[in-house]
Design an enzyme around this catalytic site. Structure first.
Site, mmCIF file in Angstrom:
data_model
loop_
_atom_site.group_PDB
_atom_site.id
_atom_site.type_symbol
_atom_site.label_atom_id
_atom_site.label_comp_id
_atom_site.label_asym_id
_atom_site.label_seq_id
_atom_site.Cartn_x
_atom_site.Cartn_y
_atom_site.Cartn_z
ATOM 1 N N THR A 85 0.026 -6.646 1.687
ATOM 2 C CA THR A 85 -0.809 -7.222 0.989
ATOM 3 C C THR A 85 -1.930 -6.473 0.434
ATOM 4 O O THR A 85 -2.201 -6.638 -0.803
ATOM 5 C CB THR A 85 -0.914 -8.695 1.536
ATOM 6 O OG1 THR A 85 -0.200 -9.200 2.133
ATOM 7 C CG2 THR A 85 -2.039 -9.439 0.634
ATOM 8 N N ASN A 95 12.549 -9.190 -1.060
ATOM 9 C CA ASN A 95 12.567 -9.407 0.507
ATOM 10 C C ASN A 95 13.447 -10.767 0.733
ATOM 11 O O ASN A 95 13.578 -11.318 1.713
ATOM 12 C CB ASN A 95 11.158 -9.763 0.860
ATOM 13 C CG ASN A 95 10.328 -10.612 -0.283
ATOM 14 O OD1 ASN A 95 10.320 -10.406 -1.569
ATOM 15 N ND2 ASN A 95 9.899 -11.814 0.138
ATOM 16 N N GLN A 106 9.957 -3.867 1.948
ATOM 17 C CA GLN A 106 11.010 -4.174 2.673
ATOM 18 C C GLN A 106 11.993 -3.009 2.713
ATOM 19 O O GLN A 106 13.130 -2.773 3.492
ATOM 20 C CB GLN A 106 11.795 -5.052 1.764
ATOM 21 C CG GLN A 106 10.788 -6.524 2.076
ATOM 22 C CD GLN A 106 11.226 -7.129 3.375
ATOM 23 O OE1 GLN A 106 11.935 -6.866 4.371
ATOM 24 N NE2 GLN A 106 10.392 -8.367 3.739
ATOM 25 N N GLY A 113 3.346 -2.159 8.362
ATOM 26 C CA GLY A 113 3.961 -1.900 9.617
ATOM 27 C C GLY A 113 4.911 -2.925 10.182
ATOM 28 O O GLY A 113 6.038 -2.417 10.867
ATOM 29 N N HIS A 114 4.723 -4.134 10.109
ATOM 30 C CA HIS A 114 5.544 -4.950 10.745
ATOM 31 C C HIS A 114 7.006 -5.301 10.463
ATOM 32 O O HIS A 114 7.685 -5.848 10.990
ATOM 33 C CB HIS A 114 4.719 -6.342 11.268
ATOM 34 C CG HIS A 114 4.611 -7.102 9.865
ATOM 35 N ND1 HIS A 114 5.056 -8.639 9.802
ATOM 36 C CD2 HIS A 114 3.816 -6.875 8.829
ATOM 37 C CE1 HIS A 114 4.773 -8.805 8.794
ATOM 38 N NE2 HIS A 114 4.194 -8.134 7.925
ATOM 39 N N THR A 117 -13.347 1.035 9.325
ATOM 40 C CA THR A 117 -13.124 1.799 10.457
ATOM 41 C C THR A 117 -11.524 1.889 10.712
ATOM 42 O O THR A 117 -10.837 0.726 10.705
ATOM 43 C CB THR A 117 -13.749 1.261 11.772
ATOM 44 O OG1 THR A 117 -15.249 1.389 11.601
ATOM 45 C CG2 THR A 117 -13.585 2.163 13.060
ATOM 46 N N CYS A 153 6.144 -16.025 3.769
ATOM 47 C CA CYS A 153 4.872 -16.391 3.565
ATOM 48 C C CYS A 153 4.566 -17.782 2.715
ATOM 49 O O CYS A 153 3.553 -18.271 2.527
ATOM 50 C CB CYS A 153 4.294 -15.264 2.666
ATOM 51 S SG CYS A 153 4.576 -13.468 3.431
HETATM 52 N N1 PLP Z 1 5.723 -7.151 -0.193
HETATM 53 C C1 PLP Z 1 6.700 -7.600 0.471
HETATM 54 C C2 PLP Z 1 8.083 -7.266 -0.421
HETATM 55 C C3 PLP Z 1 7.017 -8.360 1.636
HETATM 56 O O1 PLP Z 1 8.166 -8.826 2.136
HETATM 57 C C4 PLP Z 1 5.779 -8.576 2.225
HETATM 58 C C5 PLP Z 1 5.628 -9.602 3.505
HETATM 59 O O2 PLP Z 1 6.565 -10.483 3.547
HETATM 60 C C6 PLP Z 1 4.587 -8.209 1.806
HETATM 61 C C7 PLP Z 1 4.343 -7.547 0.627
HETATM 62 C C8 PLP Z 1 3.114 -8.296 2.443
HETATM 63 O O3 PLP Z 1 3.102 -7.510 3.703
HETATM 64 P P1 PLP Z 1 2.172 -7.697 4.713
HETATM 65 O O4 PLP Z 1 2.704 -8.965 5.692
HETATM 66 O O5 PLP Z 1 2.028 -6.520 5.543
HETATM 67 O O6 PLP Z 1 0.686 -8.215 4.280
#
Ligand code: PLP
Length: 391
Positions: A73, A159, A187, A206-207, A243, A331
């Protein structure tokens, strides 16, 4: 996630890879601010720079091009707001942003916010019924408006439905008009070979790749210098102050390297499981529609519409049976609205609301798919008896 839980929500967040967990936990045990000049600081700095080098090497860019952020994000926001601001500073007439209607909210919302607060004029490219952006449309927009276009933002892979965009062609079109192209590859990284040198700016997280939550990166082509969102200590070439989170950065690099190392074997296995899931759901349940491109999509994503069902009802019944999936983007889950991605692909609101995303990954097994096929027909029948979605 309990032992019995079947996890089909990798696109929302993936479990940490053991390599990432090991790299991160060993860093958590030691002290050091990567900006400090003493030995502990220098040691942390070394970890950060080695991580930067590993990530850059996987993505085919120079280490200097990688700017660490708090996630996807932030990387998307920094790229969109920062590049727009920089371009307008140089030339105030560059007010137009071209993007696609199937972007994640991490792209759509900063774009819309620039429309509300900074006079940006937003144009949405059209997407077809599998979620692929219309390149003729993009070409026409570029030809007609290159003197007012600030940037183009189109994701690498979606996504919700997994459709992969023609990034090299988009990049070539934008380069022809010298317009910066930002690509959300959150993704795609870890699922496909991603050559970040194709684009001007690229977001990763990362996740989604088996690393920790709360870290990511923005990869910037040399010469692309967004105006920072965060001002402070001047870390990350003054582009992103704050940091550095050395443990998370070490975990991110370990995950990206490991995901790159086993990509071919893992994605072949995951794609086979996903295809088996889709085939068997279609064979055992009537009136199911698959959304997205069946031929060119991320290996782990299956987005299916179950006619006559409320997606949320299906999701909760599956959850009660120990199967975790999602209604599109995690989200926006909880907000009872049809997915903007499915609507942009031409689905009617009822069909869009009857859709679920099953996303598979590293630890998914045949037993997971078998369990879903065991319980889903009955769950769909119950959801259908409960009624169709409200329009
Ligand atoms: N962009 C895409 C295509 C995503 O699927 C996501 C999270 O679902 C994001 C951006 C946001 O990433 P983060 O969760 O690391 O803020």
């Amino acid at each position: 996630m309990s032992k019995q839980t079947v996890y089909f929500d990798y696109a929302a967040t993936a479990p940490m890879r053991p390599e990432a967990l090991a790299a991160m936990t060993s860093e958590l045990a030691v002290v050091g601010n990567a900006s400090s000049l003493h030995a502990s600081g220098r040691r942390a700095r070394r970890v950060v720079e080695e991580s930067r080098e590993s990530i850059a090497s996987v993505l085919n860019v120079k280490p200097r091009d990688v700017v660490f952020t708090s996630g996807g994000t932030e990387a998307d926001n920094l790229a969109i707001k920062g590049i727009y601001s920089m371009r307008r500073l140089v030339n105030p007439s560059l007010r137009r942003i071209l993007t696609s209607p199937i972007e994640h909210h991490a792209v759509l919302d900063p774009v819309e916010s620039l429309g509300e607060t900074r006079k940006a004029e937003v144009r949405y490219l059209s997407a077809d019924n599998v979620g692929r952006v219309d390149l003729d449309w993009l070409k026409t927009e570029l030809e007609r408006g290159s003197e007012v276009i600030s940037l183009v933002a189109v994701m690498w892979a979606n996504n919700e439905v997994g459709t992969i965009q023609r990034v090299a062609e988009i990049s070539e079109l934008c380069a022809g008009f010298k317009i910066p192209f930002h690509c959300d590859a959150v993704q795609a990284v870890g699922q496909l070979p991603v050559d970040a040198s194709l684009v001007d700016s690229l977001a990763l997280s990362g996740h989604k790749v088996g690393g920790p939550i709360g870290v990511g990166a923005l990869v910037l082509r040399p010469g692309v210098n967004p105006i920072p969102l965060l001002h402070g200590g001047g870390q990350e070439r003054d582009i992103r102050s704050g940091t550095l989170d050395t443990p998370a950065i070490a975990g991110l690099a370990a995950a990206i390297v490991a995901a790159n190392g086993d990509m071919a074997e893992r994605t072949t296995r995951v794609r086979k499981l996903r295809d088996d899931l889709v085939k068997r759901v279609m064979a055992t349940i009537t009136d199911v529609k698959r959304n997205g491109d069946p031929d060119d999509s991320l290996p782990g994503i299956a987005n299916l519409s179950f006619e006559g069902c409320e997606g949320d009802a299906l999701l909760l019944l599956l959850d009660a049976a120990g199967i975790e999936c999602s209604r599109g983007s995690a989200c926006t889950a909880g907000v009872p609205q049809p997915s903007h991605v499915l609507l942009a692909m031409g689905l009617d609101p009822q069909t869009a609301r009857s859709s679920l995303r099953f996303s598979l990954g590293m630890n998914s097994t045949q037993a997971d798919v078998d369990r879903l096929i065991e319980v889903l027909p009955d769950i769909v029948a119950r959801a259908r008896r409960a009624g169709t979605p409200r329009a």
